[in-house]
Design an enzyme around this catalytic site. Structure first.
Site, PDB file in Angstrom:
ATOM      1  N   LYS A 107       0.838  -1.196   0.000  1.00 50.08           N
ATOM      2  CA  LYS A 107       0.000   0.000   0.000  1.00 50.08           C
ATOM      3  C   LYS A 107       0.878   1.254   0.000  1.00 50.08           C
ATOM      4  O   LYS A 107       2.015   1.206   0.467  1.00 50.08           O
ATOM      5  CB  LYS A 107      -0.860   0.020   1.272  1.00 50.08           C
ATOM      6  CG  LYS A 107      -2.001  -0.990   1.290  1.00 50.08           C
ATOM      7  CD  LYS A 107      -2.848  -0.830   2.543  1.00 50.08           C
ATOM      8  CE  LYS A 107      -4.004  -1.825   2.566  1.00 50.08           C
ATOM      9  NZ  LYS A 107      -5.009  -1.584   1.514  1.00 50.08           N
ATOM     10  N   ARG A 137     -10.488 -11.459   1.948  1.00 50.35           N
ATOM     11  CA  ARG A 137     -11.304 -12.561   1.425  1.00 50.35           C
ATOM     12  C   ARG A 137     -10.549 -13.888   1.509  1.00 50.35           C
ATOM     13  O   ARG A 137     -11.168 -14.947   1.613  1.00 50.35           O
ATOM     14  CB  ARG A 137     -11.727 -12.229  -0.022  1.00 50.35           C
ATOM     15  CG  ARG A 137     -10.578 -12.049  -0.964  1.00 50.35           C
ATOM     16  CD  ARG A 137     -10.964 -11.286  -2.229  1.00 50.35           C
ATOM     17  NE  ARG A 137     -11.034  -9.834  -2.000  1.00 50.35           N
ATOM     18  CZ  ARG A 137     -11.332  -8.951  -2.942  1.00 50.35           C
ATOM     19  NH1 ARG A 137     -11.607  -9.349  -4.182  1.00 50.35           N
ATOM     20  NH2 ARG A 137     -11.368  -7.665  -2.667  1.00 50.35           N
TER      21      ARG A 137
HETATM   22  N1  BES Z   1      -8.304  -3.641   4.320  1.00 50.36           N
HETATM   23  C1  BES Z   1      -8.397  -3.255   2.958  1.00 50.36           C
HETATM   24  C2  BES Z   1      -9.670  -2.472   2.650  1.00 50.36           C
HETATM   25  C3  BES Z   1      -9.696  -1.075   3.194  1.00 50.36           C
HETATM   26  C4  BES Z   1      -8.928  -0.082   2.607  1.00 50.36           C
HETATM   27  C5  BES Z   1     -10.524  -0.755   4.235  1.00 50.36           C
HETATM   28  C6  BES Z   1      -8.985   1.203   3.103  1.00 50.36           C
HETATM   29  C7  BES Z   1     -10.582   0.533   4.719  1.00 50.36           C
HETATM   30  C8  BES Z   1      -9.798   1.512   4.159  1.00 50.36           C
HETATM   31  C9  BES Z   1      -8.400  -4.494   2.062  1.00 50.36           C
HETATM   32  O1  BES Z   1      -7.617  -5.538   2.503  1.00 50.36           O
HETATM   33  C10 BES Z   1      -7.860  -4.070   0.739  1.00 50.36           C
HETATM   34  O2  BES Z   1      -6.723  -3.715   0.685  1.00 50.36           O
HETATM   35  N2  BES Z   1      -8.698  -4.121  -0.288  1.00 50.36           N
HETATM   36  C11 BES Z   1      -8.305  -3.723  -1.588  1.00 50.36           C
HETATM   37  C12 BES Z   1      -8.846  -4.741  -2.567  1.00 50.36           C
HETATM   38  C13 BES Z   1      -8.310  -4.558  -3.964  1.00 50.36           C
HETATM   39  C14 BES Z   1      -6.827  -4.892  -4.009  1.00 50.36           C
HETATM   40  C15 BES Z   1      -9.071  -5.464  -4.893  1.00 50.36           C
HETATM   41  C16 BES Z   1      -8.901  -2.349  -1.861  1.00 50.36           C
HETATM   42  O3  BES Z   1     -10.036  -2.095  -1.452  1.00 50.36           O
HETATM   43  O4  BES Z   1      -8.209  -1.515  -2.422  1.00 50.36           O
HETATM   44 MN    MN Z   2      -5.587  -5.350   1.870  1.00 50.91          MN
END
Ligand code: BES
Ligand code: MN
Ligand code: ZN
Length: 499
Positions: free
Chosen positions: A281, A355
């Protein structure tokens, strides 16, 4: 926080602070009228000058009101009588709770429960009021060395003073529930707010054991070797890059009078820190990924509330928990793993890890022959884009279950909003090399994430709550919200009533 519920008028009451309602800008509720009379029209005079804003939830603190035995009077605007609603009730009680918390008084009296709320009974008013008041007393201070800098503590004793004796029993019963729900929220907030160097999977497992001891839950913690035996290759692939051992926590609350009654299974995402893994990230706000275990925290909090109330139900909490870290052993984009269900997964993005841990927990849930399964997860940034911070996202493979959760959300004030889980979206999950990829093609990110989970939930009624937007607040008020404990607790209260 202790609550006592009484009927009567407040003019002779000795109290640190009494909250009185004003409706339609200048109309005194019966309790306010009693104080007004005792003070020779002092309140009427102040309202005539227009010092209290008419908007629901506006407040005015008065000191040394003549003719009364209390130190402070808090006037609270209830808004327009014709428009009085769930929302206005909550904002008036919430405003009083906020004023109580900072006024310096050790005890307080709330006379705001008499105005009828359309469609709601006395029990609802008692539950909501106790929940809001007790919840507003939560402060995070565990990792602050200078405790005396913490904000001043609010009252520890609150009297809910009612005009009508007939409401006492209902408000009393509701207040017991509201206080228990706030206790569950406080636990969920605390676990969420703790930093990831303290709140590790091992720490969560210890907290589960402690919760089990305090509330007679059966708690089992599966270690890596047991997860390997079960074939949880998807969950373990997320843990591969972390120095912290993953845990799989099983908490059982047996409250149903009938032996063998089918349980409600709650599954909470327990990523104690989400760096994104190799698909790392960006740095901005990455600290907030300590909150990526708020689904797990809501399962802890809900079980605590349910056990405190001794609800006549069986409830099982499952918490798959690990960090998501990059590293020499970490899972790489393109890696293919085998889930406990036997389905193979192509991991195209290691940041779609939630997931991957949930799917194995959802397969594990089959063994309990559940009445229904609800998973709770900070799953997608897309959910924040779609719905913001107001409702949680809801997707389900059963329309009745979805409708029940939507209604309980309305009732608790902790709302959800349903998104479609149509088959058409399954087309967006295609892999050339495995049974399923862990990300969908462009668009509808919250739905494709749920579609992925749906591939593991065909054997039971299932609902998914995406709490990415609702589990915590960013910015100046950064902190966990305790959601969706109120929604889940209300859902289970409803089930208990039906049982
Ligand atoms: N934990 C995150 C989702 C999230 C991001 C929650 C920011 C709250 C604030 C999750 O694990 C994630 O990174 N999801 C990705 C999925 C994508 C790679 C398909 C996302 O939402 O960007
Ligand atoms: Mn994630
Ligand atoms: Zn995550």
């Amino acid at each position: 926080m202790e609550f006592s519920i009484k009927a009567g008028t407040p003019e002779k009451l000795r109290s640190g602070c009494i909250a009185l309602g004003v409706i339609d800008a200048k109309g005194l509720t019966p309790a306010a009228a009693a104080i007004d009379k005792a003070s020779n029209g002092y309140l009427t005079e102040i309202l005539r000058r227009g010092d209290l804003e008419p908007k629901a939830g506006s407040t005015l603190m008065l000191h040394n009101v003549p003719g009364t035995a209390c130190e402070r009077i808090l006037l609270v605007s209830l808004g327009k009588q014709a428009e009085f609603s769930d929302k206005n009730f909550r904002s008036t009680v919430g405003a009083a709770a906020k004023a109580f918390a900072t006024c310096g008084s050790k005890d307080a009296t709330l006379c705001l429960l008499d105005q009828a709320v359309p469609g709601r009974d006395a029990r609802w008013r008692g539950r909501q009021a106790a929940m809001l008041l007790a919840d507003s007393a939560y402060r995070y201070e565990t990792t602050k060395a200078k405790k005396d800098d913490a904000p001043r503590r609010g009252p520890s004793k609150i009297t809910l003073l009612l005009a009508d004796q007939a409401d006492v029993a209902g408000v009393q019963a509701g207040a017991v529930q509201g206080k228990a729900i706030a206790g569950g929220m406080a636990l969920a907030k605390e676990l969420g707010n703790l930093p990831a160097n303290i709140c590790t999977p091992t720490y969560l497992a210890q907290q589960a054991k402690a919760l089990g001891k305090a509330h007679k839950l059966k708690v089992d913690v599966l270690e890596r070797a047991q997860m390997e035996k079960l074939g949880m290759g998807s969950l373990l692939s997320v843990a591969a890059g972390s120095a912290q051992p993953p845990k799989f926590i099983v908490m059982k609350y047996d409250g149903a009078p009938k032996k063998g009654a089918r349980p409600v299974v709650l599954v909470g995402k327990g990523i104690t820190f989400d760096t994104g893994g190799i698909s790392i990230k960006p740095a901005a706000e990455m600290d907030e990924m300590k909150y990526d275990m708020c689904g797990a925290a809501s399962v802890f909090g809900t079980l605590k509330a349910v056990a405190t109330l001794g609800l006549p139900l069986n409830v099982i909490g499952l918490v798959p928990t690990t960090e998501n870290m990059p590293g020499g052993r970490a899972t790489k984009p393109g890696d293919i793993v085998t889930s406990m269900s036997g389905q193979t997964i192509e991991i195209l993005n290691t940041d779609a890890e939630g997931r991957l841990i949930l799917c194995d927990a959802l397969t594990y849930a089959e063994r309990f022959e559940p009445d229904c399964v609800i998973d709770i997860a900070t799953l997608t940034g897309a959910c924040i884009i779609a719905l913001g911070a107001i409702p949680s996202g809801l997707l389900a493979n059963d329309d009745e279950l979805a409708a029940e959760l939507l209604a309980r959300g309305q009732e608790s004030g902790d709302r959800a909003w349903q998104l479609p889980l149509w088959d058409d979206y399954q087309e967006m999950l295609k892999s050339n090399f495995a049974d399923i990829p862990n990300i969908g093609s462009k668009g509808a990110g919250t739905i494709t994430a749920a579609c992925f989970l749906a591939r593991f939930t065909a054997k039971y009624k299932w609902a998914h709550l995406d709490i990415a937007g609702t589990a915590w607040k960013s910015g100046g008020d950064k902190g966990a919200t305790g959601r969706p404990v109120p929604l889940l607790a209300q859902f289970l209260l409803g089930r208990a009533k039906a049982a």
